[in-house]
Scaffold this active site. Structure first.
Site, PDB file in Angstrom:
ATOM      1  N   GLN A 146       0.832  -1.208   0.000  1.00 45.84           N
ATOM      2  CA  GLN A 146       0.000   0.000   0.000  1.00 45.84           C
ATOM      3  C   GLN A 146       0.868   1.260   0.000  1.00 45.84           C
ATOM      4  OE1 GLN A 146      -2.471  -0.663   3.493  1.00 45.84           O
ATOM      5  NE2 GLN A 146      -4.204  -1.178   2.189  1.00 45.84           N
ATOM      6  N   GLU A 180       2.148   1.663  -3.415  1.00 44.74           N
ATOM      7  CA  GLU A 180       1.079   2.141  -4.292  1.00 44.74           C
ATOM      8  C   GLU A 180       0.936   3.657  -4.175  1.00 44.74           C
ATOM      9  OE1 GLU A 180      -3.785   2.065  -4.733  1.00 44.74           O
ATOM     10  OE2 GLU A 180      -2.820   0.933  -3.132  1.00 44.74           O
ATOM     11  N   HIS A 181       0.990   4.172  -2.961  1.00 42.99           N
ATOM     12  CA  HIS A 181       0.873   5.614  -2.764  1.00 42.99           C
ATOM     13  C   HIS A 181       2.011   6.359  -3.456  1.00 42.99           C
ATOM     14  CE1 HIS A 181      -1.671   5.143   1.169  1.00 42.99           C
ATOM     15  NE2 HIS A 181      -2.182   4.502   0.130  1.00 42.99           N
ATOM     16  N   ASP A 182       3.164   5.710  -3.592  1.00 48.25           N
ATOM     17  CA  ASP A 182       4.312   6.315  -4.261  1.00 48.25           C
ATOM     18  C   ASP A 182       4.111   6.373  -5.772  1.00 48.25           C
ATOM     19  OD1 ASP A 182       6.814   7.346  -4.776  1.00 48.25           O
ATOM     20  OD2 ASP A 182       7.941   5.671  -3.981  1.00 48.25           O
ATOM     21  N   TYR A 185       4.256   6.000   7.283  1.00 47.30           N
ATOM     22  CA  TYR A 185       4.680   7.346   6.887  1.00 47.30           C
ATOM     23  C   TYR A 185       5.538   7.984   7.978  1.00 47.30           C
ATOM     24  CZ  TYR A 185       1.638   7.924   2.731  1.00 47.30           C
ATOM     25  OH  TYR A 185       1.053   7.837   1.486  1.00 47.30           O
TER      26      TYR A 185
END
Length: 726
Positions: A258, A261-263, A418
C-alpha cells in the site's frame, strides 16, 4: 469469443453513461437530434478539399471527416457542459452533498483531485464527449470494431481544434540543468530528458491492452451476452478465496504494498465541473437518489437485496464517482484515459509530495528537515491544518496528519509507516548536517531525500518483490524503457493486495489507534511483522447518527476497473502468454473449485470476468498471486527499475553513488529502518516481510543480523563519486 470483439447496435452504444441522465429529461430534443445525426454533408464523401488535411480525410474513407465537422462537434458538446451548470445548481439547491464521516467522504479524501487535475478535467471531458459522438457518427457507419475505431480517433489531434488550449499544457521540455541535475525532480519530470513528461505527476496511466468501452470511448463494457455486467458488490460478496492462513508472510507485505502504491499511483475522482464541489451518488444512509438528483459522473454500485452484510443495514447503494479523465501527451481524441496524480517512479513522492509547492509546504527549511510535531521524547507527523480536506472526520476526533499524500490517514498502520520514513529522513538529515557543516539546508535536504529514496528502492527490490513475486528483478537501465504506470497495475494488480486474506480490525480498535497514535507507533509497527493473514478485510468507516457500515474496497476496485475500460481477465491471460478459458471448467487447473463456483454464481460467461476478480481467484504460484496478476506486477516493476535514470544503483546517472555509499545502501532492511526510528522496539526479526519463526527469530537491534548503514560514507571531506560497474 472475447468480449473485445463483440459489436453493439446504435441503440446499445448511445447515449453514454457520463451524459445520459443529463440529456434525458433536460435535453430530450437534443437527444433526438443526436440519435438521428445532424446535418449530413454530402461533400464529406467526395474526397478532400484543398483546405482539408489529407491524412484526416483518410481516417474514415467511407465517410470522410473534416476539421469543420470536428470543431462543430466540439462546440456542440461544450454547450452541453455549459448547460450542465444548471444541473449542478439543482443538486446544490437539493442539498445533495457529501456528509462528513460517511463512506463517500472517506473515498473522496483518498481520491481528492488536486487543482492540477481539475484544471485538466474539463477539456478532457469535452474531448472524450466529442470522441464519443464522432465514434457514433463515423465508426458505426463503417462497421468498425471498437479497437479500430479508437485507433482511428487517436489519429485526430486536438491542436487544430477548439480544444487546442488544453494541448499547450502537455509535454515537458528539459533544460540543460534538468539533464545534468544531481537530484531527481520533485514531480518526476526529466528523468528521461528526451521525453521529459515520462514519469511526471499529473499525466495519464499507460495501458498493457487497448481499453474496452462499450461504444469504444467511455461507457463501461457489457457482458458478451450484451447485458449489463453483474453488480461489483454482488461479485465481491459471492467471491470465495483461499482462506488458509499464509504461513510465511507477515502483514508487512500488505502495508508495504500500500505504501508503494501511494508512491506510484494516485487516481482522482471527478468533481462537479462548474461548482468544483465533490459529488455524492448515494444518500448518507446508503440509498440511491432518484435519477434527477444523480450527477452524470456517478456510476453507483448496486447492492443486491439479499446482501450478506448490507441488507441488515438497509444499504442498497454504494457511491462511486467516475475517475477524472486526462489527455495523453499527443493530445488526441480517442477512448477515455485517467490521470495519475502521483509520479510514476519509486521516488518517495508520498513523503515529499509531487509538486514543489507541496514539497516546500512539508519542509522545515532548517538543516534539511521535514516538519514534524514534537511530543515529549517523541516526534509524529505534522498535524494537518485542513482536516476537512485531508481526513475523514472520525468518531473519536482523532488527529489528522499531513504528508506528501493525503492517504497517509487511510488507516493507523499506514500512518505509522509514513511516520517511520519522515523520522528516517530527519535522522539522516540531522547526521549529515552535523557532519558536513558547510552544507546549506537545500543540500542537506536533497542528500537526505536521495538516501531515503535509495533505501525504499533497495527494500522494495531486495526484500518485498522477492516475497510477493517469488523472484528477483534486476533490469538494467535503458532510456527507451517507458516508466508509465499501467492502468492494469494501478487499478487491479497492486490493488489486489487490499483483498488478500489478512484479518479484521474493529472500528473501535482502529479509532483508538488513531487517537493514541503517538503512543502506539511501536505497537502498530510490531503488528505488521508479528501477524499473519487470516481472513477477508473490510474497511469500517463512520456514519452520522452513530451508525456504521463498511466500505467493501473490492467492490470499489472492481467498479474502478470497469470505469477505466480494463478488458477482461481472459484478455490478460492471453496477453501474458497463458491459456484462454473457454468455459468455467477450464479454470479448474488454476483456481480452487469453490472460487470457480462463486464466479459461476455472478457472471454469465467466463469471458466477462474482471481482471482483479479472476486474478485474485487464481491459485498462488511462486509468489503471493497466480500467474496473471504476477505478470502485470512483474511488467511494471521491471519497467519502473529499467526506466529510472536515477535508480540508486544506476551508474549512468549524473552523479552516481560511490562504491562505499552503495555498499552502505545495500545493507539496509526494513528491520533496520524500524529499529532506528521506533521508540522502544529492541528486538525484531531480520526479515520483516516474513512472520517470526525458527528460521526468522527476533534479534536484538544491535545484532550483526540487522546491519547499520554508516553515514560516514557521506562525509564531505571524502565525498567522491566513482563510476560504478556492474
Amino acid at each position: 469469443m472475447i468480449a473485445s470483439t463483440m459489436h453493439y447496435s446504435k441503440e446499445e452504444e448511445f447515449p453514454s453513461t457520463m451524459l445520459k441522465y443529463y440529456l434525458i429529461g433536460l435535453y430530450s430534443v437534443t437527444l433526438v437530434f443526436i440519435c438521428h445525426g445532424w446535418n449530413e454533408h454530402p461533400d464529406n464523401t467526395r474526397g478532400c478539399k484543398r483546405y482539408e488535411d489529407p491524412e484526416l480525410c483518410s481516417i474514415f474513407p467511407m465517410k470522410k471527416i473534416n476539421w469543420k465537422e470536428i470543431n462543430k462537434t466540439i462546440i456542440f458538446v461544450q454547450n452541453i457542459y455549459i448547460r450542465m451548470e444548471t444541473r449542478e445548481k439543482i443538486l446544490g439547491y437539493a442539498d445533495i452533498k457529501i456528509e462528513t464521516g460517511t463512506p463517500s467522504h472517506g473515498l473522496f479524501v483518498d481520491s481528492n483531485p488536486e487543482p492540477e487535475t481539475t484544471e485538466m478535467m474539463k477539456v478532457s471531458l469535452e474531448a472524450v464527449a466529442a470522441s464519443s459522438q464522432i465514434a457514433y457518427e463515423y465508426c458505426t457507419s463503417e462497421l468498425l470494431r471498437r479497437e479500430e475505431c479508437g485507433e482511428k480517433l487517436r489519429r485526430i489531434k486536438l491542436w487544430k481544434t477548439a480544444l487546442r488550449s488544453g494541448c499547450q499544457r502537455l509535454g515537458k521540455i528539459c533544460m540543460k540543468e534538468d539533464v545534468y541535475s544531481k537530484y531527481r525532480s520533485i514531480d518526476g519530470s526529466c528523468n528521461n530528458y528526451m521525453k521529459g513528461e515520462r514519469g511526471q505527476s499529473f499525466t495519464i496511466y499507460g495501458r498493457l491492452l487497448f481499453p474496452e468501452y462499450m461504444g469504444g470511448v467511455r461507457d463501461p463494457r457489457r457482458s458478451v451476452t450484451r447485458q449489463v455486467l453483474p453488480s461489483a458488490r454482488e461479485v465481491s460478496a459471492k467471491l470465495e478465496l483461499n482462506s488458509i492462513p499464509d504461513q510465511m508472510r507477515s502483514w508487512a507485505v500488505l502495508f508495504w504494498g500500500q505504501f508503494l502504491e501511494h508512491d506510484m499511483a494516485h487516481t482522482a475522482m471527478s468533481k462537479m465541473i462548474h461548482t468544483g464541489k465533490p459529488i455524492e451518488c448515494c444518500d448518507p444512509d446508503g440509498r440511491a437518489f432518484s435519477p434527477r438528483y444523480e450527477h452524470p459522473f456517478c456510476m453507483t454500485i448496486k447492492v443486491p437485496p439479499n446482501d450478506p452484510y448490507y441488507s441488515e443495514r438497509d444499504v442498497t447503494c454504494l457511491s462511486y464517482v467516475r475517475s477524472a479523465p486526462a489527455l495523453g501527451p499527443d493530445c488526441s481524441m480517442g477512448p477515455m484515459e485517467q490521470i495519475n496524480q502521483a509520479t510514476h517512479l519509486i521516488d518517495a513522492s508520498q513523503i515529499y509530495g509531487v509538486t514543489k509547492a507541496k514539497s516546500d509546504h512539508l519542509r522545515n527549511f532548517t538543516k534539511g528537515l521535514l516538519s514534524v510535531t514534537h511530543l515529549t521524547n517523541s516526534t509524529i507527523l505534522e498535524i494537518s491544518k485542513n482536516p476537512q480536506s485531508d481526513c475523514q472526520q472520525r468518531k473519536f476526533n482523532a488527529p489528522c496528519y499531513q504528508s506528501g499524500d493525503k492517504r497517509v490517514n487511510t488507516d493507523p498502520h499506514m500512518t505509522a509507516m509514513y511516520t517511520l520514513w519522515v523520522r528516517e529522513h530527519n535522522r539522516i538529515a540531522a547526521y549529515l548536517a552535523d557532519m558536513n557543516s558547510g552544507w546549506d539546508d537545500e543540500t542537506v535536504f536533497q542528500e537526505a531525500r536521495r538516501i531515503v529514496i535509495a533505501e525504499i528502492q533497495h527494500i522494495t527490490y531486495n526484500e518485498w518483490i522477492p516475497s510477493i513475486l517469488g523472484t528477483r528483478i534486476k533490469t538494467e537501465y535503458r532510456p527507451d524503457i517507458d516508466p508509465t504506470v499501467s492502468n492494469e497495475f494501478a487499478t487491479a494488480a497492486i490493488r489486489a493486495l487490499n483483498s488478500v486474506p489478512i484479518g479484521k480490525l474493529s472500528l473501535a480498535d482502529e479509532e483508538k489507534k488513531h487517537t493514541y497514535l503517538h503512543k502506539s507507533i511501536d505497537l502498530l509497527l510490531s503488528e505488521m511483522y508479528k501477524n499473519k493473514f487470516t481472513g477477508r478485510r473490510l474497511y469500517y468507516i463512520g456514519k452520522p447518527r452513530e451508525v456504521t457500515y463498511g466500505v467493501d474496497i473490492l467492490s470499489v476496485d472492481i467498479q474502478r476497473g470497469r470505469d477505466h475500460g480494463l478488458p477482461t481477465y481472459n484478455d490478460y491471460r492471453l496477453y501474458c502468454g497463458l491459456s484462454e478459458a473457454e468455459t468455467f471448467d477450464d479454470l479448474r487447473p488454476i483456481m480452487l473449485p469453490k472460487a470457480i463456483e462463486s464466479l459461476k454464481k455472478s457472471y454469465k460467461s467466463v469471458d466477462d470476468l474482471d481482471l482483479i476478480v479472476g486474478g485474485l481467484a487464481e491459485k498462488p504460484e511462486r509468489g503471493m498471486f497466480g500467474p496473471t496478476l504476477t505478470c502485470v506486477l512483474k511488467d511494471q516493476f521491471e519497467r519502473t527499475r529499467g526506466s529510472d535514470r536515477y535508480f540508486y544503483s544506476n551508474p549512468d546517472q549524473p552523479s552516481p553513488f560511490s562504491h562505499s555509499q552503495l555498499k552502505e545502501i545495500e545493507k539496509v532492511t526494513l528491520a533496520r529502518i524500524i529499529c532506528d526510528n521506533s521508540e522502544k522496539i529492541e528486538k525484531i526479526p531480520p526479515k520483516v516481510f516474513e512472520i517470526v519463526s525458527k528460521r526468522n527469530p527476533e534479534q536484538s537491534c544491535d545484532s550483526k543480523h540487522i546491519p547499520r548503514l554508516d553515514l560516514q560514507a557521506w562525509n564531505n571531506e571524502r565525498y567522491t563519486y566513482n563510476h560504478v560497474t556492474s
